[in-house]
Design a protein around this motif. Structure first.
Motif, short mmCIF file in Angstrom:
data_model
loop_
_atom_site.label_atom_id
_atom_site.label_comp_id
_atom_site.label_asym_id
_atom_site.label_seq_id
_atom_site.Cartn_x
_atom_site.Cartn_y
_atom_site.Cartn_z
N LEU A 189 0.83 -1.21 0.00
CA LEU A 189 0.00 0.00 0.00
C LEU A 189 0.86 1.26 0.00
O LEU A 189 0.55 2.24 -0.70
CB LEU A 189 -0.93 -0.01 1.21
N PHE A 190 1.92 1.24 0.78
CA PHE A 190 2.81 2.40 0.79
C PHE A 190 3.44 2.62 -0.58
O PHE A 190 3.59 3.77 -1.03
CB PHE A 190 3.90 2.25 1.86
N MET A 191 3.78 1.55 -1.28
CA MET A 191 4.36 1.68 -2.61
C MET A 191 3.36 2.27 -3.59
O MET A 191 3.73 3.05 -4.48
CB MET A 191 4.86 0.33 -3.10
N ILE A 192 2.08 1.93 -3.44
CA ILE A 192 1.05 2.55 -4.28
C ILE A 192 1.06 4.06 -4.04
O ILE A 192 1.05 4.86 -4.97
CB ILE A 192 -0.33 1.95 -3.98
N GLY A 193 1.05 4.46 -2.76
CA GLY A 193 1.09 5.89 -2.43
C GLY A 193 2.35 6.56 -2.94
O GLY A 193 2.31 7.71 -3.42
N ASP A 194 3.48 5.86 -2.86
CA ASP A 194 4.74 6.42 -3.33
C ASP A 194 4.70 6.66 -4.84
O ASP A 194 5.15 7.71 -5.33
CB ASP A 194 5.88 5.46 -2.97
N ASP A 195 4.14 5.71 -5.57
CA ASP A 195 4.02 5.88 -7.02
C ASP A 195 3.06 7.03 -7.36
O ASP A 195 3.29 7.77 -8.32
CB ASP A 195 3.54 4.58 -7.66
N ILE A 196 1.98 7.15 -6.59
CA ILE A 196 1.07 8.27 -6.82
C ILE A 196 1.80 9.61 -6.66
O ILE A 196 1.72 10.49 -7.51
CB ILE A 196 -0.13 8.20 -5.84
N ARG A 197 2.54 9.75 -5.58
CA ARG A 197 3.26 11.02 -5.33
C ARG A 197 4.32 11.27 -6.40
O ARG A 197 4.47 12.39 -6.90
CB ARG A 197 3.90 10.99 -3.94
N ASP A 198 5.09 10.21 -6.75
CA ASP A 198 6.17 10.39 -7.72
C ASP A 198 5.62 10.75 -9.11
O ASP A 198 6.22 11.53 -9.84
CB ASP A 198 7.02 9.12 -7.81
#
Length: 271
Positions: A189-198
Motif C-alpha cells: 500500500l505504501f508503494m502505491i502511495g509512493d508511485d502516486i506522489r512520484d
C-alpha cells in the motif's frame, strides 16, 4: 504522515528526533559532506514508515530502540539505492556510507534476543530484495502482476524483514506471523502511495503504477481491486494479533485515500 492514534504519534516523533540526531552525528563524524548530511536530514518516508514494523514489541523502551534501528537500516538502504540509480545530487562517497548505517543497525539487533535468527532473516530476505532490485532495473514492471511482484519484494519484503527482526529481537515470536503479514500488505500500500506522489509531483513514468494505468497497460479497476485486497489483508493481520497501538482505523483510512485517488482525483491527499 500522522497516525492520529493516541500515544503513537508522540512516540513516533521522539523516535524520529533521536534517530536523525544520532544518524547525522555519526555520518558527519566519519566524513559525510555537509551536502550529504543535509540530504539525509530531509529524507521523508525512510526515517518514519519502517517504524511500524516495531509496533508488536511490547516494551516501549525496547520498541523505540529497535524501531530506530529499523529506520536506520532503511535509511542506509535508501542511500545505496540512490547510488545504484545515480539520480540524486550527492556524491557517491556519501551514498556508500549507507553501508555503515546498515552495519550499525545490525549491531543494535545483535545486542538483543535471538541474534543468530535475526541475522539469518536479514540474510534471507535481503538476498531476495537485492536480486529483484537488479531484475526491476533491467525489466521494469509492465502490467499489474509484475508491478505487484516488485512492490511485494522491494517494499513489502523489506517491511516483513524488519517485523521479523523486531519480533525475534524482542523474543515475541508468537507475534511474528501477524506482524509480517501486516507489514507486507502495508509495504505494498505504501508503494502505491509512493508511485502516486512520484507520478503527480515528479512525472515519474516507466514502471510507475499511475503511468501504467494512464498508458493503458493496467486497468484502473484492477488497480483499485488490488488496493482493496491489500487493505483487507492488512486489517486481517491486525485483527489476528493486534500491535501495541490500535492502528486499524489509520490503516483503513490510508488505504481508502489511495483508492479515492485511483478512482477520482489527481489532487487527493495521500500523505
Amino acid at each position: 504522515m500522522l497516525s492520529g492514534v493516541s500515544g503513537l504519534d508522540d512516540e513516533w516523533a521522539v523516535a524520529q528526533r533521536v534517530l536523525l540526531e544520532r544518524v547525522t552525528d555519526r555520518l558527519a563524524g566519519i566524513g559525510m559532506t555537509p551536502d550529504g548530511v543535509a540530504y539525509v536530514r530531509q529524507m521523508k518516508g525512510y526515517p518514519r514508515i519502517p517504524y511500524f514494523a516495531s509496533l508488536w514489541v511490547p516494551d516501549p523502551v525496547q520498541r523505540q530502540e529497535l524501531g530506530i534501528a529499523i529506520c536506520t537500516h532503511a535509511m542506509g538502504i535508501k542511500l545505496v539505492d540512490d547510488l545504484m540509480d545515480g539520480d540524486q545530487p550527492i556524491r557517491p562517497w556519501d551514498q556508500i556510507l549507507g553501508m555503515f548505517l546498515t552495519q550499525s543497525s545490525t549491531a543494535t539487533f545483535g545486542a538483543h534476543h535471538r541474534p543468530a535468527e535475526v541475522l539469518r532473516v536479514f540474510d534471507e530476505d535481503y538476498e531476495v530484495i537485492w536480486r529483484e532490485q537488479i531484475n526491476e532495473a533491467e525489466r521494469p514492471a509492465h502490467d499489474l502482476d509484475s508491478w505487484i511482484h516488485y512492490a511485494r519484494i522491494k517494499s513489502g519484503r523489506m517491511m516483513m524483514c524488519y517485523a521479523s527482526a523486531a519480533c525475534l529481537a524482542a523474543d515475541v515470536v508468537e507475534r511474528l506471523p501477524a506482524a509480517r503479514a501486516f507489514c507486507e500488505a502495508f509495504g505494498v500500500l505504501f508503494m502505491i502511495g509512493d508511485d502516486i506522489r512520484d507520478h503527480r509531483d515528479l512525472g515519474e513514468a516507466g514502471g510507475n503504477l499511475c503511468h501504467l494505468i494512464r498508458s493503458g497497460q493496467v486497468s484502473r479497476d484492477a488497480a483499485v481491486a488490488a488496493t482493496r485486497r491489500w487493505r483487507a489483508e492488512a486489517l486481517r493481520a491486525l485483527a489476528e494479533f493486534p500491535p501495541e497501538f490500535p492502528i486499524a482505523g489509520f490503516m483503513a483510512g490510508f488505504a481508502d485515500r489511495l483508492i479515492t485517488f485511483l478512482l477520482e482525483d489527481d489532487r487527493a491527499d495521500v500523505s
